[in-house]
Design an enzyme around this catalytic site. Structure first.
Site, PDB file in Angstrom:
ATOM      1  N   LYS A  44       0.853  -1.194   0.000  1.00  0.00           N
ATOM      2  CA  LYS A  44       0.000   0.000   0.000  1.00  0.00           C
ATOM      3  C   LYS A  44       0.888   1.243   0.000  1.00  0.00           C
ATOM      4  O   LYS A  44       1.917   1.272   0.677  1.00  0.00           O
ATOM      5  CB  LYS A  44      -0.898  -0.004   1.231  1.00  0.00           C
ATOM      6  CG  LYS A  44      -2.097  -0.955   1.117  1.00  0.00           C
ATOM      7  CD  LYS A  44      -3.103  -0.709   2.236  1.00  0.00           C
ATOM      8  CE  LYS A  44      -4.442  -1.376   1.982  1.00  0.00           C
ATOM      9  NZ  LYS A  44      -4.420  -2.832   2.195  1.00  0.00           N
ATOM     10  N   LYS A  49       7.351   1.388   3.519  1.00  0.00           N
ATOM     11  CA  LYS A  49       7.197   2.351   4.606  1.00  0.00           C
ATOM     12  C   LYS A  49       5.828   2.241   5.284  1.00  0.00           C
ATOM     13  O   LYS A  49       5.668   2.622   6.445  1.00  0.00           O
ATOM     14  CB  LYS A  49       7.368   3.774   4.074  1.00  0.00           C
ATOM     15  CG  LYS A  49       8.774   4.083   3.576  1.00  0.00           C
ATOM     16  CD  LYS A  49       9.671   4.516   4.702  1.00  0.00           C
ATOM     17  CE  LYS A  49      11.017   5.011   4.160  1.00  0.00           C
ATOM     18  NZ  LYS A  49      11.936   5.366   5.245  1.00  0.00           N
ATOM     19  N   SER A  74       9.225  14.269   2.331  1.00  0.00           N
ATOM     20  CA  SER A  74       8.435  14.475   1.118  1.00  0.00           C
ATOM     21  C   SER A  74       8.415  13.156   0.354  1.00  0.00           C
ATOM     22  O   SER A  74       7.974  13.087  -0.770  1.00  0.00           O
ATOM     23  CB  SER A  74       9.034  15.589   0.266  1.00  0.00           C
ATOM     24  OG  SER A  74      10.410  15.362   0.091  1.00  0.00           O
ATOM     25  N   GLY A 175      19.136   3.242   3.651  1.00  0.00           N
ATOM     26  CA  GLY A 175      19.131   4.707   3.677  1.00  0.00           C
ATOM     27  C   GLY A 175      19.244   5.117   5.142  1.00  0.00           C
ATOM     28  O   GLY A 175      20.328   5.120   5.715  1.00  0.00           O
ATOM     29  N   GLY A 176      18.105   5.360   5.787  1.00  0.00           N
ATOM     30  CA  GLY A 176      18.103   5.607   7.230  1.00  0.00           C
ATOM     31  C   GLY A 176      18.317   4.326   8.014  1.00  0.00           C
ATOM     32  O   GLY A 176      18.584   4.360   9.214  1.00  0.00           O
ATOM     33  N   LYS A 268       8.827  -6.701 -15.790  1.00  0.00           N
ATOM     34  CA  LYS A 268       7.593  -5.908 -15.906  1.00  0.00           C
ATOM     35  C   LYS A 268       7.159  -5.299 -14.576  1.00  0.00           C
ATOM     36  O   LYS A 268       5.971  -5.118 -14.305  1.00  0.00           O
ATOM     37  CB  LYS A 268       6.440  -6.743 -16.486  1.00  0.00           C
ATOM     38  CG  LYS A 268       6.811  -7.605 -17.674  1.00  0.00           C
ATOM     39  CD  LYS A 268       7.376  -6.800 -18.838  1.00  0.00           C
ATOM     40  CE  LYS A 268       7.852  -7.728 -19.947  1.00  0.00           C
ATOM     41  NZ  LYS A 268       8.605  -6.997 -20.968  1.00  0.00           N
TER      42      LYS A 268
END
Lengths: 319, 319
Positions: A44, A49, A74, A175-176, A268
């Site tokens: 979703k 995240k 953002s 990343g984080g 795909k």
């Protein structure tokens, strides 16, 4: 901590998607291994995240539930928090810089969050968030460093291994560090012999250096196409990664694009640059995977396709 | 004929992918129905065509197996036949016009087929094929009108319904009619009350008119973005469609692009224009689907992304 991931899985599994695991004969031949790709681009809001955000909000105190939550982002965390808040029935406030991409503003608004714009300078977002928390007592939901977030992100690897069995390796982007630390907890909890590999863009190798040197290096506005991986490790993610992750490797920008292209053209699958970094690590040949079972986590698939479709529509209208 | 689809399924299921069925909360809300999307873009070679090609080649006589097979196609059938032939161990010859897109030539060659180029004028391909058959006694494998092909294509809907249960509607795109006729046999065989809907581009509505008037209209080089749906019905596909399909509806070019955009941006699925036509039909509101269970077949995901990735790589190199 593994027990927490299991409990989190039970908590969020009815709302979060159980995303599919995909395989590719071509890929398996290419790397001479058995690869299992966990597709969080199908989660979703288009990224893993959502798992952490949903878990955090599921655990809010009644008081915090009444007041609402806030974050500065953002990116994918903003959209994830916005939808999770809507589904749980909590107000979400997202602080974004004035120059945030329109498509992200629109998506986050579309999920029902309130957007507050701030300046574009470093530090502006944090200042705005602090001010709003002081005024309205919102609860801050950090994108990666909270334990509830880490446990939530860990449920992706948990589902993967429970579905396809023990793995020799699991690759996740870093990343984080929320996804990578959660992945390491879940993976080692289910199969203690697995090697967990973090993959980072060479152009944003702060986690690689932090892992090597045993101290957190800040990420200083790095230039990488993998825009979700520009952030630094936090205290919690760093501690877990140092303890449970076996190796962090880096990949070039070209390797990231090649991996992304493989997903798009051969499988795909729409995968964003950050989401293709784990496959880039697998394809980099830095780790010998011959005849191994290899879990690969795609973190997300949020790519701005406005130009691509505008061009198609323009061509239609010219005919 | 349904029995034949079942036998075909048993014959090809070990080699063809059992493609996933995807759902989308956003889509279900949009059309107020329960939609189940069968993702043949995840089929080997990127389209449902592999099912029919594999079935045809599985049934070759030992003599034909020795001689090899031939077809004229620059599209998905060519790639499907090429890979199926390689896996079965048969020589495949594909006749393509000299001006066929390089990406398709490369893909077909990549699967190990022999490519013979012919002129670009109408009729050139058929002439070249006839000549080669005369000379080498290859067996012609037609892209849509052979019964073995039709039964093969029907296994997609067969898998869909067996996996998610009876449907009220099944939507499939219609070009040569192989997929639509196979879908109708499989769907009505498993749940006799289902309504099978064919969807065609308005700009290539020969099947719509053929269905309405009871005679086959040839498709005269129609101008549609759905390049896989430019062909006409054949005698077998026409007969089956007239008998078993409930309705054929048409969609505009803009509706096709909108459906494709929905798949790419909301569902993270790469779907080619022809493959998005069935969803375009669902979204067109021409059929009341309120509270119904609706199967939707994505036929394929072969899109030329060369320009898209060249642009990304160019931007990398400029930084």
């Amino acid at each position: 901590m593994f027990k927490e991931v299991e409990l989190t899985y039970q908590r969020i599994q009815k709302i979060a998607n159980h995303t599919p695991v995909m395989t590719s004969t071509t890929l398996n031949k290419k790397v001479n291994a058995e690869c299992y790709i966990k597709c969080e681009n199908f989660q979703k809001t288009g990224s893993f995240k959502f798992r952490g955000a949903l878990n955090s909000l599921s655990l809010l105190s009644p008081e915090n539930k009444k007041r609402g939550v806030i974050t500065h982002s953002s990116g994918n965390h903003a959209q994830a928090l916005a939808l999770a808040a809507k589904l749980i029935g909590v107000k979400a406030v997202i602080v974004m810089p004035k120059n945030a991409p329109k498509v992200k503003v629109k998506a986050t608004k579309g999920y029902g969050a309130e957007i507050i714009f701030c300046g574009n300078k470093p530090g502006d977002r944090e200042k705005a968030v602090d001010l709003l928390i002081e005024q309205y007592s919102y609860k801050l939901i950090h994108p990666s460093n909270d334990l509830e977030i880490i446990y939530g992100q860990g449920t992706a690897a948990y589902e993967l291994i429970r579905e396809v069995g023990d793995q020799d390796f699991v690759f996740a982007p870093c990343g984080g560090g929320g996804l990578l630390s959660g992945t390491s907890i879940a993976s080692k909890g289910l199969c203690p012999n697995v090697k967990v590999i973090g993959v980072e863009p060479k152009n944003a190798d702060d986690a690689y250096r932090s892992f090597r040197d045993g101290k957190i290096y800040p990420s200083l506005n790095p230039n990488t196409i993998a825009d979700g991986l520009r952030t630094s490790l936090g205290t919690n993610t760093f501690k877990i990664i140092r303890k449970q992750v076996d190796k962090i490797i880096t990949v070039t920008e070209q390797e990231i694009v090649n991996a992304m292209k493989f997903y798009w053209t051969r499988m795909k699958l729409i995968v964003e640059p950050s989401g293709a970094v784990s496959l880039a690590g697998v394809l980099s040949n830095k780790i010998n995977l011959t005849s191994k079972k290899v879990g690969i986590i795609i973190s997300g698939g949020n790519v701005d396709l406005t130009d691509f479709f505008n061009k198609i529509i323009e061509e239609l209208n010219h005919e």
